[in-house]
Write a protein that holds these residues in place. Sequence first.
Motif, PDB file in Angstrom:
ATOM      1  N   GLY A 492      87.071  20.036  76.205  1.00 38.25           N
ATOM      2  CA  GLY A 492      86.142  20.639  77.147  1.00 38.25           C
ATOM      3  C   GLY A 492      84.705  20.293  76.817  1.00 38.25           C
ATOM      4  N   ARG A 493      83.846  20.378  77.825  1.00 36.74           N
ATOM      5  CA  ARG A 493      82.407  20.216  77.627  1.00 36.74           C
ATOM      6  C   ARG A 493      81.701  21.023  78.712  1.00 36.74           C
ATOM      7  N   SER A 494      80.416  21.168  78.570  1.00 33.22           N
ATOM      8  CA  SER A 494      79.638  21.871  79.584  1.00 33.22           C
ATOM      9  C   SER A 494      79.058  20.859  80.566  1.00 33.22           C
ATOM     10  N   SER A 495      79.120  21.210  81.841  1.00 32.85           N
ATOM     11  CA  SER A 495      78.554  20.345  82.876  1.00 32.85           C
ATOM     12  C   SER A 495      77.033  20.456  82.851  1.00 32.85           C
ATOM     13  N   ASP A 496      76.389  19.694  83.726  1.00 38.19           N
ATOM     14  CA  ASP A 496      74.931  19.717  83.791  1.00 38.19           C
ATOM     15  C   ASP A 496      74.385  21.096  84.128  1.00 38.19           C
ATOM     16  N   GLY A 498      75.972  23.873  83.148  1.00 37.60           N
ATOM     17  CA  GLY A 498      76.477  24.812  82.168  1.00 37.60           C
ATOM     18  C   GLY A 498      77.871  25.342  82.402  1.00 37.60           C
ATOM     19  N   GLU A 499      78.592  24.766  83.369  1.00 35.31           N
ATOM     20  CA  GLU A 499      79.961  25.211  83.636  1.00 35.31           C
ATOM     21  C   GLU A 499      80.953  24.386  82.806  1.00 35.31           C
ATOM     22  N   PRO A 500      82.027  25.012  82.303  1.00 36.15           N
ATOM     23  CA  PRO A 500      83.029  24.250  81.546  1.00 36.15           C
ATOM     24  C   PRO A 500      83.748  23.233  82.438  1.00 36.15           C
ATOM     25  N   GLU A 501      84.017  22.065  81.892  1.00 38.41           N
ATOM     26  CA  GLU A 501      84.792  21.052  82.587  1.00 38.41           C
ATOM     27  C   GLU A 501      85.615  20.267  81.582  1.00 38.41           C
ATOM     28  N   VAL A 502      86.539  19.462  82.111  1.00 40.89           N
ATOM     29  CA  VAL A 502      87.526  18.784  81.279  1.00 40.89           C
ATOM     30  C   VAL A 502      87.257  17.284  81.228  1.00 40.89           C
ATOM     31  N   VAL A 503      87.382  16.713  80.012  1.00 40.71           N
ATOM     32  CA  VAL A 503      87.324  15.269  79.819  1.00 40.71           C
ATOM     33  C   VAL A 503      88.629  14.845  79.150  1.00 40.71           C
ATOM     34  N   ALA A 504      89.285  13.858  79.709  1.00 41.79           N
ATOM     35  CA  ALA A 504      90.537  13.346  79.144  1.00 41.79           C
ATOM     36  C   ALA A 504      90.287  11.991  78.498  1.00 41.79           C
ATOM     37  N   PHE A 505      90.625  11.870  77.213  1.00 41.96           N
ATOM     38  CA  PHE A 505      90.548  10.598  76.504  1.00 41.96           C
ATOM     39  C   PHE A 505      91.951   9.994  76.491  1.00 41.96           C
ATOM     40  N   VAL A 506      92.043   8.767  76.956  1.00 40.07           N
ATOM     41  CA  VAL A 506      93.340   8.124  77.166  1.00 40.07           C
ATOM     42  C   VAL A 506      93.414   6.824  76.380  1.00 40.07           C
ATOM     43  N   PRO A 533      90.877  16.537  85.244  1.00 37.75           N
ATOM     44  CA  PRO A 533      89.726  16.109  84.439  1.00 37.75           C
ATOM     45  C   PRO A 533      88.556  15.641  85.295  1.00 37.75           C
ATOM     46  N   THR A 534      87.394  16.107  84.931  1.00 43.87           N
ATOM     47  CA  THR A 534      86.176  15.641  85.596  1.00 43.87           C
ATOM     48  C   THR A 534      85.949  14.168  85.294  1.00 43.87           C
ATOM     49  N   GLU A 535      86.317  13.759  84.100  1.00 44.08           N
ATOM     50  CA  GLU A 535      86.139  12.373  83.675  1.00 44.08           C
ATOM     51  C   GLU A 535      87.331  11.940  82.841  1.00 44.08           C
ATOM     52  N   VAL A 536      87.751  10.695  83.014  1.00 47.35           N
ATOM     53  CA  VAL A 536      88.787  10.080  82.180  1.00 47.35           C
ATOM     54  C   VAL A 536      88.150   8.886  81.467  1.00 47.35           C
TER      55      VAL A 536
END
Length: 570
Positions: A492-496, A498-506, A533-536
């Motif tokens: 997880g990380r904070s968006s611009d 400040g909201e939580p969002e998901v990043v997937a590392f593949v 995920p917001t970002e992969v």
Amino acid sequence: MNSPTTLFGHLKSWAETDPQRTALIDPLPTDAASEGTESGHVRISVSDLLARTNEFADLLAEHGVGPNDCIAVWLPSWSDTYAWQFAASALGAHVIGVNTRYNVAEVGHVLTKARPQVLVVAHGFRNLDFLATARKAIAEVDQETAAQQDRSPGEPFTPPKAFVWAVPGAASEPTIADYDLGAGAVLVPAESSTIDQAATSFAAAAPEESRLSVAFTTSGSTGMPKLAAHRESAVITHSQQVASRIGFTTGDVLVEPLPYSGVFGYSAGMGALFGGAAVLLHPVFDEQELVRAWSTFSGSHFVGADDMLSRVRKVCEDTGTKLESWRWAGVADFQGMSADIAEWAAEQFGTRTVGVYGSSEVFALTSFWPNDTPEELRYSGGGRLVDPRYEYRIADPVTDQPVSEGSEGEVQLRGPNVVDHYLGDQGEGRKNFTSDGWFQTGDLGRAHGPEAFEYVCRMGDVIRLRGFLVDPAEIELHLITHPDIELVKVVGRSSDVGEPEVVAFVQPVPGTTPEPEDIRQYCRQQLASFKVPTEVRLVETMPVTAGTNGSKIKTAVLREWAAQPAVVGQ
């Protein structure tokens, strides 16, 4: 006849009952093989193990080691590693295992906290210079101690006496004078000079209920590890319960690639011995060598990490090796591959795989799932507590009050398995307990009746999305089914805003280059929109740490990467 009350007493009892029973199976380098070896290995009977234990106990007693003293054992997993534990028991001392991968700061930390009278150190292991590391560690400890003495006078640091153990097949002989760290050095005999169990001069220590037996280094994500110590009585009863619950019997062989210095290798190995099984040791993980030995010695049980079994699977598939003797596996799901491996092992060999749970502070295998647990739960961490004296509760991590049935919260434990003491404790141990005496594991879980719980994830890994607590594994388990994905980790990380969002590392399957947006679309097919995920990000290899209990993906590193713009090579 009363049951023995010490580990040493149990070893003597085994040798009296069945002296030729195989206890351990040692690997030997090719150039160290000699008459009596079997496929590059040698069987160590309980009688052999007792003889070696007696020899070590004599050596320790000769150099003044006695009740409540500490012995630091910095060795790879050979049978002698076990012998040092039983020898410590004979004298009423306790052992702290030192990981062979430890660096200068970590070794110095262990020596400072544990204050061992003896450091058993390997010579000639994989060309690792333990001596140089030990010298630097002690120099730094001396410097730090001197600075502390100026600020607050206290007990000075005394370096341990070095007991030098040459690894079988070592390219050179140790020069004992070089190993003098300030208190002298002793050469450990290469092999037992006798198997006469009566030929001992030490006086076995009387058992005490509160006496410590072993300490394990914790694997916290921040700061130096704590040294979690357990009483001998707890080690014995836990080993007996593990043996009973797994169902070890004479003739079984536990395949154990995890080091004895770590809690998983230790708890599994001791459980096997108490159940009458042999332990197939594997000091340096090499999947091809492990599979050959596994097949040769008809390994029936396995305890280890999913990444290890993933490599075992590839060797079996590449070579056509059939591990027909393999009946049971207890697997720690470090990289999200347990379910897939369990299905393969069941289809190929009829193996039953279960998820396990434990830690340095509560013993490994403190719980695991019964064989008849439904598949959707059986491969997860957690399980049924192995001892009826162990208790758990699921509590609100803020209030420490039990949560309602079906809710998630922190797994808290109570019982004789819980850490009794932290070596060198300066008050940090109290922070891990609630005011009413429950140990706070830092793990998120949910209840499954009065005796079993399901491990969800570390409290620090959970991601709050749209007001829901989301286990990253839920997203990872879907992503790993993508045909082009070999390994995945979600953070997880904070968006611009400040909201939580998901990043997937593949980590893609070799030879493939999946499109990140296609992977996100794959998630939309099965997952709620807020879990997509917001970002992969594609990575060539995951950042991992090769710890005592297996390789783990460095989640903290991935969180740092996620917080920064993507760069080539991530």
